[in-house]
Structures are given as structure tokens and as C-alpha cells.
Design a protein around this motif. Structure first.
Motif, short mmCIF file in Angstrom:
data_model
loop_
_atom_site.label_atom_id
_atom_site.label_comp_id
_atom_site.label_asym_id
_atom_site.label_seq_id
_atom_site.Cartn_x
_atom_site.Cartn_y
_atom_site.Cartn_z
N GLY A 208 0.81 -1.21 0.00
CA GLY A 208 0.00 0.00 0.00
C GLY A 208 0.84 1.25 0.00
N ALA A 209 1.89 1.27 0.82
CA ALA A 209 2.75 2.45 0.89
C ALA A 209 3.45 2.70 -0.43
N ARG A 210 3.90 1.64 -1.09
CA ARG A 210 4.65 1.80 -2.34
C ARG A 210 3.74 2.06 -3.54
N ALA A 211 2.49 1.61 -3.46
CA ALA A 211 1.59 1.77 -4.59
C ALA A 211 0.83 3.09 -4.55
N VAL A 212 0.93 3.84 -3.46
CA VAL A 212 0.22 5.12 -3.37
C VAL A 212 0.60 6.08 -4.50
N PRO A 213 1.90 6.30 -4.80
CA PRO A 213 2.23 7.27 -5.87
C PRO A 213 1.59 6.96 -7.22
N PRO A 214 1.70 5.71 -7.75
CA PRO A 214 1.02 5.47 -9.04
C PRO A 214 -0.49 5.59 -8.95
N MET A 215 -1.07 5.22 -7.81
CA MET A 215 -2.52 5.34 -7.68
C MET A 215 -2.95 6.80 -7.59
#
Length: 290
Positions: A208-215
Motif C-alpha cells: 500500500g505504501a509503495r503503490a500510493v504514488p502510481p494510484m
């Protein structure tokens, strides 16, 4: 009347600011009235479609700035209804594949009406070609974004899939889900890693922490951004500006954001494979060492 707290179905880290501060708070204030009146989620979806239809009729007279403003206000009302139907469904435990399909159909229906109204008001072949191209681009972008957002919310809770989900519902429902889930096979390596993790909650938090920027980048594909773009284009008395915005920049956002999201999840899956054990245990150890 007490305003219900957020239902936790949306991760605030990836929400559009207008949803956080305007659309969803307004929906939560209306939710108690809808529940008290016994209004169904599907009825709210249809009411939103009616508001969107009125917005399209207003925008058809965009040469007059007052109607462009009216179109914006009606569009905001539609966005509120679009969020409220999901709140009602979750509060009454009436969520269903058909309801999800109806919600998507109403969303696409509103924008189809908007495109048709603007193209008809311009009355040129160029306008119709641009409107159709933008509509196709919008339908694909929105369906893919909904699939990406659903994956993010599920995975952030530590829930992975051992196999792609099977289609359910009628033919139209299956078609809608097929488009939204068309990237499932590409995303499956991380899904299996998460499903087999010794500590899926920890891996879900890391993901979740790493996927926040692309989302966050992909959140530019929300209806809110398109509503704002239509308003700006009609105020400038040139709907073509919106259609080109849909066709070029938003398509680029979809391609870049989805590729970025896949890179994040593949890196996490490879990280666990390189360590020779489930990714979650590797990540938890990595976090402790840091």
C-alpha cells in the motif's frame, strides 16, 4: 442529525481532494436521510443519471456562461449521488454485481450524454469524431482505473488471489467486469505472492505504501477531473479542448500509471523470490533492520 463516519471503503491516500473535502462529506450528510426514507442504492444511481442528464442539457447551451455554471452545479450533484449509492449499498448490505454494473452504466451514460450534447451543439463532423474518440478512450480508461483501484484497496488489506476471479452475473455484467479486470493475469504474480505470504497484512501495508504514488497519478482518471475539464472547456467556448484532454493527456496518465503500478508489485514479488521465501517475511525483516 449525526453524520455517519466514513465507512472505510476508500483509502484517503489515493482519493481525489474534491472527493475528500466536498463530494464524500456531502454524501455522508445525505446518507441518514436516504436510509430513513428506504431509498435503494440503485435508485440513487438512477437519480444521479437524471442529474447528469440535466447537466448535459445545460451544457448544450454552453455559449451562455450561466448555463455552463448550471451544468457544473448539476454535475457536482451527480458526483454526490455517484458516491452516495455506494454508501447506501454498504450501509444496507445490498452490494451486488448488478449494482456495480448499474453504477458504471450510469457513469458512462452521463458522459455519453455530455459528449452527445456538446457535439450536437457544435454540429460539425470534427466535433462528432472527437466526441466518439474521447468517449471510447474514457470508457476504457475508467474501467481500467476501477480495476486498479479495487486491486489496491483489497491488497492493502492483505487479501491476495490465488487465481483470477471468475465472471459472475449476466452477459453485460460479465463484459463490464472483463474490461475492468483485463489486467488480472498480468497482476497475478503479486496476487499469488500476497495470498501465500506468511504475514499478508504486513505485505499488504508495504504494498500500500509503495503503490500510493502510481494510484495518485491514476486518480486523475476520476470523473471529478473530467467534470472540471468540461467546465473549463465550455467556459472557453470550445468543447474540443476537453475531448483532446481526454484523448491525449488522460490516455498517457492511464498508460504510465498502470505500468508504474505493475512495476511496484512485480518488484515486491521479485524481492520475496530473490530472498527464497515469502515476500512478507523478507519485507518485515527488512523493515526491522532499517
Amino acid at each position: 442529525m449525526t453524520v455517519p463516519p466514513p465507512d472505510g471503503s476508500r483509502d484517503r491516500r489515493i482519493e481525489d481532494p474534491s472527493n475528500l473535502w466536498i463530494i464524500h462529506p456531502a454524501g455522508r450528510r445525505l446518507l441518514p436521510f436516504a436510509l430513513r426514507a428506504g431509498v435503494s442504492a440503485n435508485s440513487v444511481s438512477v437519480a444521479g443519471l437524471c442529474l447528469g442528464t440535466a447537466a448535459a442539457l445545460a451544457y448544450a447551451q454552453y455559449e451562455r456562461p450561466a448555463f455552463a455554471v448550471l451544468g457544473l452545479l448539476l454535475s457536482v450533484g451527480w458526483l454526490i449521488a455517484d458516491g452516495l449509492d455506494g454508501m447506501v449499498a454498504r450501509a444496507t448490505r445490498t452490494s451486488s454485481a448488478f449494482g456495480r454494473f448499474l453504477d458504471g452504466l450510469c457513469d458512462h451514460g452521463v458522459f455519453t450524454l455530455l459528449y452527445v450534447a456538446l457535439a450536437a451543439s457544435m454540429g460539425t463532423a470534427e466535433a462528432w469524431v472527437l466526441a466518439i474518440a474521447a468517449g471510447v478512450a474514457h470508457a476504457v480508461q475508467s474501467s481500467l482505473y476501477e480495476g486498479e483501484r479495487a486491486r489496491f484497496h483489497r491488497r492493502a488489506r492483505g487479501v491476495g488471489l490465488a487465481a483470477p476471479p471468475r465472471p459472475t452475473g449476466g452477459a453485460l455484467v460479465r463484459l463490464y467486469d472483463h474490461v475492468a479486470g483485463s489486467l488480472d493475469r498480468i497482476a497475478m504474480p503479486f496476487e499469488r505472492t500476497l495470498a501465500a505470504a506468511t504475514d499478508p497484512a504486513a505485505l499488504g501495508r508495504t504494498y500500500g505504501a509503495r503503490a500510493v504514488p502510481p494510484m495518485r497519478l491514476l486518480s486523475l482518471l476520476t470523473a471529478n477531473v473530467r467534470v472540471a475539464a468540461i467546465f473549463v472547456a465550455t467556459l472557453a467556448a470550445d468543447p474540443r479542448l476537453f475531448w483532446w484532454f481526454e484523448i491525449v493527456p488522460l490516455t498517457a496518465v492511464a498508460v504510465i500509471g498502470i505500468a508504474w503500478h505493475r512495476r511496484v508489485e512485480h518488484a515486491l514479488a521479485a524481492q520475496g523470490a530473490t530472498a527464497g521465501r515469502p515476500a512478507s517475511s523478507f519485507i518485515v525483516k527488512e523493515q526491522k533492520q532499517s
